[in-house]
Write a protein that holds these residues in place. Structure first.
Motif, mmCIF file in Angstrom:
data_model
loop_
_atom_site.group_PDB
_atom_site.id
_atom_site.type_symbol
_atom_site.label_atom_id
_atom_site.label_comp_id
_atom_site.label_asym_id
_atom_site.label_seq_id
_atom_site.Cartn_x
_atom_site.Cartn_y
_atom_site.Cartn_z
ATOM 1 N N GLN A 1 43.195 26.884 44.758
ATOM 2 C CA GLN A 1 43.566 27.433 43.455
ATOM 3 C C GLN A 1 43.085 28.877 43.312
ATOM 4 O O GLN A 1 43.798 29.728 42.763
ATOM 5 C CB GLN A 1 42.997 26.566 42.342
ATOM 6 N N LEU A 2 41.859 29.134 43.808
ATOM 7 C CA LEU A 2 41.324 30.499 43.734
ATOM 8 C C LEU A 2 42.162 31.466 44.559
ATOM 9 O O LEU A 2 42.411 32.606 44.136
ATOM 10 C CB LEU A 2 39.868 30.504 44.212
ATOM 11 N N GLU A 3 42.591 31.031 45.750
ATOM 12 C CA GLU A 3 43.409 31.893 46.590
ATOM 13 C C GLU A 3 44.736 32.234 45.914
ATOM 14 O O GLU A 3 45.279 33.325 46.098
ATOM 15 C CB GLU A 3 43.663 31.213 47.938
ATOM 16 N N GLU A 4 45.265 31.279 45.145
ATOM 17 C CA GLU A 4 46.543 31.517 44.471
ATOM 18 C C GLU A 4 46.418 32.538 43.336
ATOM 19 O O GLU A 4 47.348 33.308 43.087
ATOM 20 C CB GLU A 4 47.092 30.195 43.937
ATOM 21 N N VAL A 5 45.279 32.564 42.621
ATOM 22 C CA VAL A 5 45.139 33.438 41.441
ATOM 23 C C VAL A 5 44.263 34.658 41.731
ATOM 24 O O VAL A 5 44.065 35.489 40.842
ATOM 25 C CB VAL A 5 44.553 32.643 40.246
ATOM 26 N N TRP A 6 43.728 34.752 42.974
ATOM 27 C CA TRP A 6 42.772 35.821 43.263
ATOM 28 C C TRP A 6 43.396 37.205 43.111
ATOM 29 O O TRP A 6 42.818 38.111 42.515
ATOM 30 C CB TRP A 6 42.224 35.644 44.671
ATOM 31 N N THR A 7 44.585 37.394 43.648
ATOM 32 C CA THR A 7 45.229 38.715 43.544
ATOM 33 C C THR A 7 45.494 39.090 42.089
ATOM 34 O O THR A 7 45.328 40.262 41.700
ATOM 35 C CB THR A 7 46.550 38.704 44.325
ATOM 36 N N GLU A 8 45.872 38.106 41.296
ATOM 37 C CA GLU A 8 46.116 38.380 39.869
ATOM 38 C C GLU A 8 44.822 38.754 39.160
ATOM 39 O O GLU A 8 44.802 39.639 38.299
ATOM 40 C CB GLU A 8 46.755 37.161 39.210
ATOM 41 N N ILE A 9 43.721 38.103 39.518
ATOM 42 C CA ILE A 9 42.421 38.420 38.910
ATOM 43 C C ILE A 9 42.019 39.853 39.234
ATOM 44 O O ILE A 9 41.591 40.631 38.356
ATOM 45 C CB ILE A 9 41.348 37.429 39.398
ATOM 46 N N ASN B 1 44.111 42.328 37.263
ATOM 47 C CA ASN B 1 43.704 42.413 35.857
ATOM 48 C C ASN B 1 42.409 43.197 35.693
ATOM 49 O O ASN B 1 42.238 43.956 34.730
ATOM 50 C CB ASN B 1 43.549 41.013 35.269
#
Length: 323
Positions: free
Chosen positions: A288-296, A299
């Motif tokens: 899950q972290l790998e999926e949202v890491w780029t978005e984090i 931001n």
């Protein structure tokens, strides 16, 4: 089971297949029951039947097929309590008639008496007992005793070491007296039962007793006649009968130890299951972290740029925050 063993042979080892299935299950959101699969592991590779875990003996009840059962010549027990193996030896003898070799590893074989249980097999060319998890191997005379007790099975190798005729003679010298001791303590009815049907009929007929006549059990005179016939045949059969008198019976204390062992196994399974669940949970969180890491990261950078668009305002705000 036969189809699973064939699949194992085509695709590699069963362990690698198990790991692939566990990984694919984790990717699909399923959590494999690791502790359960380890305690039921059973595989046929070539002529070797390998049993892993306390519950793997249940696999012997399955229909293996004529070809599979005929091909097996070696049975290897790993992490299986020996007293459980004892209760399954007759099942192995009947279902796998070609077995001539046994391998034991981590089976809690503690004393020489337990090895008597192997005498029920039809034939045994080779016996391997690993030192890991089997304290009996620490006894200096365990090999001579095995050679003495299982001589009628044609034992030729112990732990990959060839047994010579001199080894057999030495074993008989060391433990031969046990034959006479064991028969001297047995009641006459028990001694006759150990002779086998053919030899028992010969002894009873020589004593003038019909083989189906049970009245001799309460007749002291007939007891003397039978003892006389047994003494005559001492050199021929009593020694072999004496070995047959060396048995291993599961005592109440052994059963209690086995129950305690089972409780430890259950506790171990719960622990493994708990660790497995934790690992899978961490793995899911990492995905899950790998999926949202780029978005984090995006931001964070965007927010920093917006805050620093007016440098003077940003500096005043930072000083206020520090105060």
């Amino acid at each position: 089971s036969r189809s699973s063993s064939a699949s194992t042979g085509r695709n590699g080892s069963a362990r690698s297949i198990s790991r692939e299935r566990s990984f694919s299950a984790s990717r699909s959101g399923q959590r494999p029951d690791t502790a359960s699969s380890l305690s039921h592991y059973c595989d046929v590779s070539g002529d070797i039947l390998s049993l892993y875990g306390v519950d793997s003996l249940c696999e012997l009840d399955k229909n293996w097929g004529v070809q599979a059962t005929a091909a097996v010549t070696t049975v290897a027990f790993h992490f299986v309590f020996f007293d459980s193996v004892v209760e399954s030896l007759y099942k192995i003898r009947g279902k796998f008639p070609g077995v001539v070799s046994l391998v034991f590893q981590h089976n809690n074989i503690q004393n020489l008496q337990q090895l008597n249980a192997l005498s029920c097999l039809r034939r045994l060319d080779s016996l391997t007992i690993h030192s890991e998890g089997n304290p009996v191997t620490e006894l200096s005379l365990w090999k001579p005793y095995v050679l003495f007790r299982l001589s009628h099975l044609g034992l030729r190798k112990i732990n990959d070491e060839d047994m010579t005729p001199s080894d057999i003679v030495n074993a008989e010298k060391l433990f031969g007296s046990l034959s006479h001791i064991s028969t001297s303590e047995l009641p006459q009815s028990r001694l006759l039962s150990l002779l086998g049907d053919a030899r028992r009929k010969q002894v009873l007929q020589a004593a003038g007793i019909k083989h189906d006549d049970q009245s001799y059990l309460a007749d002291s005179k007939r007891h003397h006649l039978i003892n006389a016939e047994l003494s005559k045949s001492q050199g021929q059969s009593v020694e072999a009968v004496g070995k047959a008198g060396l048995q291993y019976w599961l005592s109440e204390s052994s059963r209690k130890k086995f129950q305690a062992f089972q409780s430890h196994v259950e506790a171990g399974e719960k622990f493994v299951r708990s660790v497995s669940d934790d690992v899978m949970h961490v793995y899911e969180l990492r995905q899950q972290l790998e999926e949202v890491w780029t978005e984090i990261i995006h931001n964070i950078v965007k927010s920093a740029n917006q805050q620093m668009a007016d440098k003077d305002k940003y500096m005043r705000q930072s000083l206020e925050d520090l105060q």
